[in-house]
Each structure stands twice: as C-alpha cells, then as structure tokens.
Design a protein around this motif. Structure first.
Motif, PDB file in Angstrom:
ATOM      1  N   ASP A 155       0.807  -1.229   0.000  1.00 48.57           N
ATOM      2  CA  ASP A 155       0.000   0.000   0.000  1.00 48.57           C
ATOM      3  C   ASP A 155       0.837   1.274   0.000  1.00 48.57           C
ATOM      4  O   ASP A 155       0.335   2.356   0.334  1.00 48.57           O
ATOM      5  CB  ASP A 155      -0.963   0.009   1.193  1.00 48.57           C
ATOM      6  N   ALA A 156       2.108   1.192  -0.339  1.00 52.57           N
ATOM      7  CA  ALA A 156       2.944   2.390  -0.441  1.00 52.57           C
ATOM      8  C   ALA A 156       2.603   3.144  -1.734  1.00 52.57           C
ATOM      9  O   ALA A 156       2.142   2.555  -2.714  1.00 52.57           O
ATOM     10  CB  ALA A 156       4.423   2.032  -0.423  1.00 52.57           C
ATOM     11  N   ASP A 167       7.849  -6.748  -1.406  1.00 51.19           N
ATOM     12  CA  ASP A 167       6.412  -6.959  -1.550  1.00 51.19           C
ATOM     13  C   ASP A 167       5.722  -5.629  -1.849  1.00 51.19           C
ATOM     14  O   ASP A 167       5.635  -4.762  -0.975  1.00 51.19           O
ATOM     15  CB  ASP A 167       5.847  -7.572  -0.264  1.00 51.19           C
ATOM     16  N   PHE A 168       5.239  -5.470  -3.097  1.00 53.55           N
ATOM     17  CA  PHE A 168       4.557  -4.260  -3.532  1.00 53.55           C
ATOM     18  C   PHE A 168       3.037  -4.441  -3.569  1.00 53.55           C
ATOM     19  O   PHE A 168       2.344  -3.689  -4.243  1.00 53.55           O
ATOM     20  CB  PHE A 168       5.031  -3.869  -4.934  1.00 53.55           C
ATOM     21  N   SER A 169       2.508  -5.394  -2.850  1.00 58.18           N
ATOM     22  CA  SER A 169       1.070  -5.662  -2.906  1.00 58.18           C
ATOM     23  C   SER A 169       0.267  -4.407  -2.580  1.00 58.18           C
ATOM     24  O   SER A 169       0.449  -3.788  -1.533  1.00 58.18           O
ATOM     25  CB  SER A 169       0.704  -6.767  -1.906  1.00 58.18           C
ATOM     26  N   GLY A 170      -0.595  -4.011  -3.515  1.00 54.54           N
ATOM     27  CA  GLY A 170      -1.438  -2.844  -3.301  1.00 54.54           C
ATOM     28  C   GLY A 170      -0.733  -1.517  -3.474  1.00 54.54           C
ATOM     29  O   GLY A 170      -1.337  -0.460  -3.265  1.00 54.54           O
ATOM     30  N   ALA A 171       0.537  -1.521  -3.863  1.00 51.03           N
ATOM     31  CA  ALA A 171       1.286  -0.269  -4.035  1.00 51.03           C
ATOM     32  C   ALA A 171       0.878   0.430  -5.329  1.00 51.03           C
ATOM     33  O   ALA A 171       0.463  -0.203  -6.297  1.00 51.03           O
ATOM     34  CB  ALA A 171       2.787  -0.536  -4.031  1.00 51.03           C
ATOM     35  N   ASP A 172       1.013   1.751  -5.337  1.00 48.44           N
ATOM     36  CA  ASP A 172       0.692   2.553  -6.517  1.00 48.44           C
ATOM     37  C   ASP A 172       1.988   3.080  -7.126  1.00 48.44           C
ATOM     38  O   ASP A 172       2.677   3.907  -6.527  1.00 48.44           O
ATOM     39  CB  ASP A 172      -0.208   3.722  -6.121  1.00 48.44           C
ATOM     40  N   LEU A 173       2.337   2.564  -8.320  1.00 47.63           N
ATOM     41  CA  LEU A 173       3.547   2.982  -9.027  1.00 47.63           C
ATOM     42  C   LEU A 173       3.207   3.693 -10.322  1.00 47.63           C
ATOM     43  O   LEU A 173       4.013   3.731 -11.255  1.00 47.63           O
ATOM     44  CB  LEU A 173       4.426   1.764  -9.305  1.00 47.63           C
ATOM     45  N   GLU A 174       2.047   4.309 -10.387  1.00 50.58           N
ATOM     46  CA  GLU A 174       1.633   5.005 -11.593  1.00 50.58           C
ATOM     47  C   GLU A 174       2.610   6.125 -11.944  1.00 50.58           C
ATOM     48  O   GLU A 174       2.994   6.936 -11.095  1.00 50.58           O
ATOM     49  CB  GLU A 174       0.230   5.591 -11.417  1.00 50.58           C
ATOM     50  N   SER A 175       3.043   6.119 -13.196  1.00 48.79           N
ATOM     51  CA  SER A 175       3.949   7.137 -13.746  1.00 48.79           C
ATOM     52  C   SER A 175       5.313   7.171 -13.049  1.00 48.79           C
ATOM     53  O   SER A 175       6.054   8.148 -13.189  1.00 48.79           O
ATOM     54  CB  SER A 175       3.307   8.535 -13.676  1.00 48.79           C
ATOM     55  N   ALA A 176       5.657   6.130 -12.303  1.00 44.71           N
ATOM     56  CA  ALA A 176       6.986   6.070 -11.681  1.00 44.71           C
ATOM     57  C   ALA A 176       8.038   5.736 -12.736  1.00 44.71           C
ATOM     58  O   ALA A 176       7.750   5.076 -13.732  1.00 44.71           O
ATOM     59  CB  ALA A 176       7.006   5.018 -10.581  1.00 44.71           C
TER      60      ALA A 176
END
Length: 200
Positions: A133-134, A150-159
């Motif tokens: 969730d980061a 563990d990137f579960s639920g993380a938002d990496l939009e436009s990273a």
C-alpha cells in the motif's frame, strides 16, 4: 555538538533545532518528543533509536546509520536522507512525498503505507522490504534495487523504474504500474498477476 556521544540518553522534549550533530553517537537513544527541525545529523550513528514521536522536518540525515531504528508516521518531505542506512527497521505510514532519499540502503524493513509520491529514490536499495500500500506515484526509482520486495497494493503510476532490478518481487493486485517507465527493467521470477500495466 559535532561528534557528541549521547548513546542510551533520554532526549524527550529536548530542542535540537538547527544544531550541528554531524557524526554524533545517538545509538539506542530514547528520543521521545525531541525536536530535530533543520538539525545536521549527517554521518550520525542512530542505530536502534526510535524517532516516532519526534520532529525531523528539514533535518539532514545524509549517510546516517539508522539500522534497527524506527521513523513511523513522520513528515519527512523536506528531510535529506541521501545514502541513509535503515536496515531491519520501520518507516511505516511516513510522508516522504517529493523528498530526497536517493542512494539509500533500506533493506529488510517495513515501509508499508508510506507516501513516496514524486520522491527521488534513484539508485536506492530496497531489498526484501514490505512496501504494501505504499505510494510511488511519479517517483524516481531509476537504477533502484527492489529485489524480493512486496509491492502488494502499491501505486507505481507514472513512476520511473528504468534500469531498476525487480527480481522476485511480488506485485499482486491492486498494484498498478500504469504509465510507469519500465525501460530495461530486470524482473525475473517476479509475480505481477493482476497488475495494471497500461501505458508502460
């Protein structure tokens, strides 16, 4: 106060605003509500210290050692954490949006729920880290090492993940990589089932 030794000290309520604590020894310190606004903590030994109730706004933590330490829930948006070491510690639900934390080594650490939106994390080491969730929206993760995290639920939009290493990472839904720069990413044995990859 450069190179001062305050190991195992009780610092709650102390005011270190803009104090030069470079190369200070603050290991296993009870920081409590101490105020380090604008303080210079570069190259300081902060191992096993807890800063959860303190203030680090505008502080300089360049090359500081915070192994086994805790900085949960803090506003770190203006804190300079270049080359910071934080291994086997926690930075849960902190706000690092737009901040500087590039070339840091943050392994085996819980960063769940932390906001890294727009932050500079270039060349950071985040191996075996809990990033559930980061928020990494628009963050610079170029050349980052993110293996086995563990990137579960993380938002990496436009990273920007170009040339990053994501070997054996977990990115289960609702993780999103929409419009992220994935150029030359190295990601063998990774789990990206159900992840949004539109525009990458």
């Amino acid at each position: 106060m450069q190179s001062v030794t305050l190991n195992h000290a009780l610092l709650s309520g102390a005011n270190f605003t803009e104090v030069n604590l470079s190369s200070a020894q603050l290991a296993s310190t009870n920081v409590g509500t101490a105020d380090f606004t604008g303080a210079n903590l570069s190259n300081a030994n902060l191992t096993e210290s807890t800063f959860n109730d303190s203030t680090l706004t505008g502080a300089n933590l360049t090359n500081a050692n915070l192994d086994y330490g805790h900085v949960d829930g803090l506003d770190l948006t203006t804190t300079n954490m270049y080359a910071l070491k934080l291994r086997h510690g926690t930075m849960r639900d902190a706000n690092v949006a737009g901040g500087t934390i590039n070339s840091a080594t943050i392994n085996y650490t819980d960063l769940s729920g932390t906001n890294f939106a727009g932050a500079n994390l270039q060349s950071i080491g985040l191996t075996q880290v809990d990033l559930e969730d980061a928020n990494f929206t628009g963050a610079n993760l170029k050349y980052a090492t993110l293996n086995s995290s563990d990137f579960s639920g993380a938002d990496l939009e436009s990273a920007d993940l170009s040339t990053a290493s994501l070997a054996s990472v977990r990115m289960s839904a609702p993780t999103t990589l929409t419009s992220a720069n994935m150029s030359s990413v190295y990601a063998p044995s990774s789990d990206v089932r159900g992840v949004g990859l539109t525009g990458t």
